[in-house]
Motif scaffolding. Structure first.
Motif, short mmCIF file in Angstrom:
data_model
loop_
_atom_site.label_atom_id
_atom_site.label_comp_id
_atom_site.label_asym_id
_atom_site.label_seq_id
_atom_site.Cartn_x
_atom_site.Cartn_y
_atom_site.Cartn_z
N VAL A 185 -61.16 39.83 12.66
CA VAL A 185 -61.10 39.81 11.19
C VAL A 185 -62.04 40.86 10.61
CG1 VAL A 185 -61.58 38.41 9.14
CG2 VAL A 185 -60.44 37.38 11.11
N PHE B 195 -65.59 33.82 18.85
CA PHE B 195 -66.09 34.93 18.03
C PHE B 195 -65.20 36.16 18.09
CE2 PHE B 195 -67.99 36.65 21.93
CZ PHE B 195 -67.96 38.02 21.71
N GLN C 91 -62.03 36.23 17.71
CA GLN C 91 -61.11 36.16 16.57
C GLN C 91 -61.85 36.58 15.28
OE1 GLN C 91 -57.74 35.32 16.68
NE2 GLN C 91 -57.70 35.95 14.52
N GLY C 92 -63.08 36.15 15.18
CA GLY C 92 -63.88 36.54 14.00
C GLY C 92 -64.11 38.05 13.98
N LEU C 93 -64.34 38.59 15.16
CA LEU C 93 -64.56 40.04 15.24
C LEU C 93 -63.28 40.79 14.85
CD1 LEU C 93 -66.54 42.30 15.95
CD2 LEU C 93 -65.79 42.13 18.32
#
Lengths: 628, 144
Positions: free
Chosen positions: B57, B51, B53-55
């Motif tokens: 983005v 997550f 990496q998602g954060l």
């Protein structure tokens, strides 16, 4: 894919997620002040009439900043989503972490957790065969290890799945984010901004383009835009906004005036010069002074005489169209002044010069008026005649003006708007010329049928954009215009309060009840000398003779020929039961034959002093008890 | 067609200046929350948790939006400064604060060059600085 190990998961302190979420919450609250700091703190941006910054560029600046701020405030929802996802993440991970701790506790000291992602399991801490453990104890521990290992793997699988899901949610946070508004320094700023505004509403645009959007939906959608944006879209997309029922009158007017100017500008600038040159050329040929070749050079090409004459005829038509458009533009350019000294604005609600031409012109704003009258003209109405003149001498806009003036006279405390609705192809003739081979267009219901859907939609649009929501809405049809109204009511339904038919050849139904608004709200009149009366008489010869002596101009020749239009018996008119007849079941009112001829009296209902005017005004203003 | 603008250059310039400050502050605040997110989440190892990496983005997206806001506020302020400068040039000797500019620049005609020309400002060498289009795009941002 997450490859989170159970050891790393167990060791993680998720409190920082909550801390960061709290920071995002504070940040959002502060960011919400952007409207205050960008607009409200500055008088010249907050107040549209600020004296220190006044003019079109100032208005554009204010609209730009408002748009920018609005987009950012909407954007703060993304910040809110980040905050919410962080909080949910902290809670979810912590719950799973507690479950893992519980599992490890259950395992106790006799079982040891081990294994990488997907292989998590519990192994016995003691070896089987140890002196302290019986065979039974070992078997029990093995069963416990197997059961807890299953839970262990399942739990960590869930943790990793959630980690992936959490990551996907955060990655997708901008999936539905609209593009940012154009920069003020972008070239073609107006067009780009209008494009951007409409791009935000792609779903609704598709619905509009497919014809599925109702006027009410269109009005709701339109009202989501700010005033400046509405004006911008109306100016930049006049083809879409101009004919769209449900768009408020003021913005529809903006769009249609742009369309009108565009149409005027599309004509060649030297039309009169071209016509004069051609006329001179043809005259010189007639006089024998032209000595050029058989193929005559003209306008960059060569033509024979027949082609030249056809070309000239085309130029005449173009000039007529051009003059009609300019005449209309001149007429609606300034407010209409009544003799009383009061004035009302014109609003152009539709314009199209193709074929016979179409136009919708409002006298007064129907969105704000207490009473609204939609006047539908009949046979012979076209773009060239709505302003007055023309073969039939309609002056259809003039009739709308008169209905407003009359309504103001009988109900001085109320506001009334009238609309000349010629958004259909009205029949060109009642009786074709002798030996023309043409049919009587007005005897065909097809023109009314073709108009029905548009007239019904237009009426719904008036209801949708009515700011008060309670205007007394009347639809008045003259001659074939009454047929158009009746057929629309029959086929599509018309959401109006009253219908008025004058000089009607029938309205496409057998009784007033069939019009769907209650027979008590249907009114008709015909003066005793109106030529249309003969549509209900039996005697062909009598009708022909009457028309022939009526001074009806071009109709006379036709009257001596085929008179299919006039052959119907008694109350059965060509388009149904005579709405003026008792059998029809509606109301009637008095009108007078104020002209010398039967044909003239067909158009006498708006003449000065005619009782019909006051009676129609009573109906339009809801004073039906005063109708005579 | 003339574009008449009634303008008090002093008021307009002062407002434009204040707006530029607002833009800078908004940009700073946006940058700060993105950095804070990165720093405060150090206990959660991005090498272990997907997550993060998602954060990255999501926060990169936010950085672009906040940069876009700042660029737009500044752009609007420059438009105001352009018209104020033109008003001063057109009526340099006027004693009154109030100037009626006959041919103001409309939003549809305005470009950055008008701003440089009217204010005598030198264009930056790299015009993409501060432009949200120059920010990392989806999937290419670094972990914060």
């Amino acid at each position: 894919m997450s490859d989170l190990t159970w050891e790393a998961f167990l060791d993680t302190d998720f409190g920082c997620l909550e801390d960061v979420a709290a920071e995002w919450s504070t940040y959002q609250k502060n960011a919400l002040e952007v409207e205050q700091s960008v607009i409200d703190d500055h008088d010249i941006l907050k107040n549209a009439d600020a004296a220190d910054f006044e003019g079109a560029s100032a208005d554009e600046t204010r609209a730009y900043f408002k748009r920018t701020v609005d987009v950012f405030i909407d954007d703060l929802n993304y910040a809110l989503r980040i905050q919410a996802e962080l909080l949910l993440g902290a809670e979810t991970f912590r719950d799973k972490q507690l479950a893992l701790e519980d599992l490890l506790s259950q395992a106790g000291s006799q079982l040891t957790a081990t294994g990488g992602p997907g292989e998590e399991r519990f192994e016995m801490t003691v070896l089987s065969g140890s002196d302290n453990y019986s065979e039974f104890d070992v078997e029990r521990l093995e069963e416990q290890a197997a059961a807890l290992s299953e839970e262990f793997r399942t739990l960590m699988k869930e943790v990793r799945e959630y980690d992936d899901e959490f990551a996907a949610l955060l990655r997708a946070i901008d999936d539905d984010a609209p593009t940012l508004s154009p920069l003020l320094s972008d070239p073609n700023y107006d067009q780009k901004t209008a494009d951007w505004l409409l791009d935000l509403h792609g779903d609704m645009l598709e619905k509009i383009e497919s014809g599925e959007a109702t006027p009410e939906e269109i009005n709701d959608w339109w009202n989501k835009f700010g005033d400046d944006d509405q004006e911008l879209i109306a100016n930049e997309f006049p083809e879409m906004v101009g004919p769209l029922d449900g768009i408020p009158t003021e913005h529809r007017d903006i769009a249609n005036r742009v369309l009108l100017q565009n149409e005027i500008d599309s004509f060649p600038p030297n039309l009169d010069g071209q016509i004069a040159d051609l006329e001179a050329l043809l005259a010189s040929m007639d006089e024998g002074t032209y000595t050029g070749p058989g193929e005559i050079p003209y306008d960059g090409t060569t033509m024979d005489r027949e082609a030249l004459e056809a070309h000239l005829a085309g130029l005449y038509e173009q000039r007529d169209d051009y003059n009609a458009l300019v005449s209309l533009q001149d007429r609606i350019d300034e407010p209409h002044m009544f003799d009383s000294g009061e004035s009302v604005e014109y609003y152009l609600l539709g314009i199209d010069s193709a074929e016979d031409g179409r136009a919708i012109v409002a006298v007064g704003n129907p969105d704000t008026a207490d009473n609204v009258n939609v006047y539908v003209p009949g046979t012979g109405a076209d773009l060239g005649s709505v302003g007055g003149g023309g073969e039939w001498g309609h002056g259809d806009i003039g009739r709308a003006e008169k209905s407003v003036e009359d309504a103001m006279a009988v109900a001085p405390g109320e506001s009334t708007a009238a609309i000349m609705w010629l958004d259909y192809d009205a029949p060109d003739n009642v009786i074709p010329f002798v030996d023309s081979g043409a049919e009587s267009q007005a005897s065909s219901e097809s023109y009314a049928q073709a108009a029905a859907s548009d007239l019904s939609s237009f009426t719904d649009g008036l209801r949708a954009s009515d700011q008060g929501g309670s205007a007394n809405l009347t639809m008045t049809g003259h001659s074939y215009g009454s047929t158009t109204i009746g057929v629309a009511a029959r086929d599509e339904g018309l959401d109006v309060d009253n219908m008025i038919f004058v000089g009607s050849p029938g309205v496409g139904v057998e009784s007033a009840e069939d019009l769907g608004i209650g027979a008590e709200n249907v009114w008709a009149s015909r003066n005793e000398e109106d030529v249309i009366e003969w549509a209900a008489e039996e005697a062909t010869n009598g009708a022909a003779a009457a028309v022939a002596t009526s001074g009806a101009g071009p109709l006379v020749a036709g009257a001596a020929g085929g008179l299919a239009y006039w052959l119907t018996p008694d109350e059965d008119m060509i388009h149904g039961t005579d709405p003026y007849a008792e059998e029809f079941g509606g109301n009637t009112f008095t009108s007078e034959a104020t002209r010398d001829s039967a044909m003239g009296n067909h158009s006498a209902y708006w003449d000065d002093g005619n009782a019909s005017r006051k009676n129609m005004a009573y109906i339009i203003t809801g004073e039906t008890g005063r109708v005579t | 067609m003339s574009n008449v603008l009634k303008i008090d250059p002093d008021v307009v310039e002062a407002t434009a200046s204040a707006l530029k400050t607002v833009a800078e502050e908004a940009h700073s605040a946006g940058t700060a929350i993105v950095e804070l997110t990165s720093n405060d989440l150090q206990p959660i190892d991005p090498g272990h948790y997907a997550f993060r990496q998602g954060l990255a983005v999501a926060t990169a997206f936010w950085a672009r939006r906040i940069s876009g806001l700042a660029v737009r506020i500044t752009d609007g302020a420059e438009f105001m400064e352009t018209n104020a400068a033109m008003a001063r040039a057109a009526d340099a000797d006027a004693e009154a604060d109030f100037v009626e500019l006959e041919n103001a620049v409309s939003a549809n005609e305005y470009t950055k060059q008008d701003y440089y020309a009217a204010t005598g400002t030198t264009p930056p060498a790299d015009t993409t600085v501060g432009d949200e289009s120059a920010m990392p795009v989806n999937g290419e941002s670094v972990v914060v």
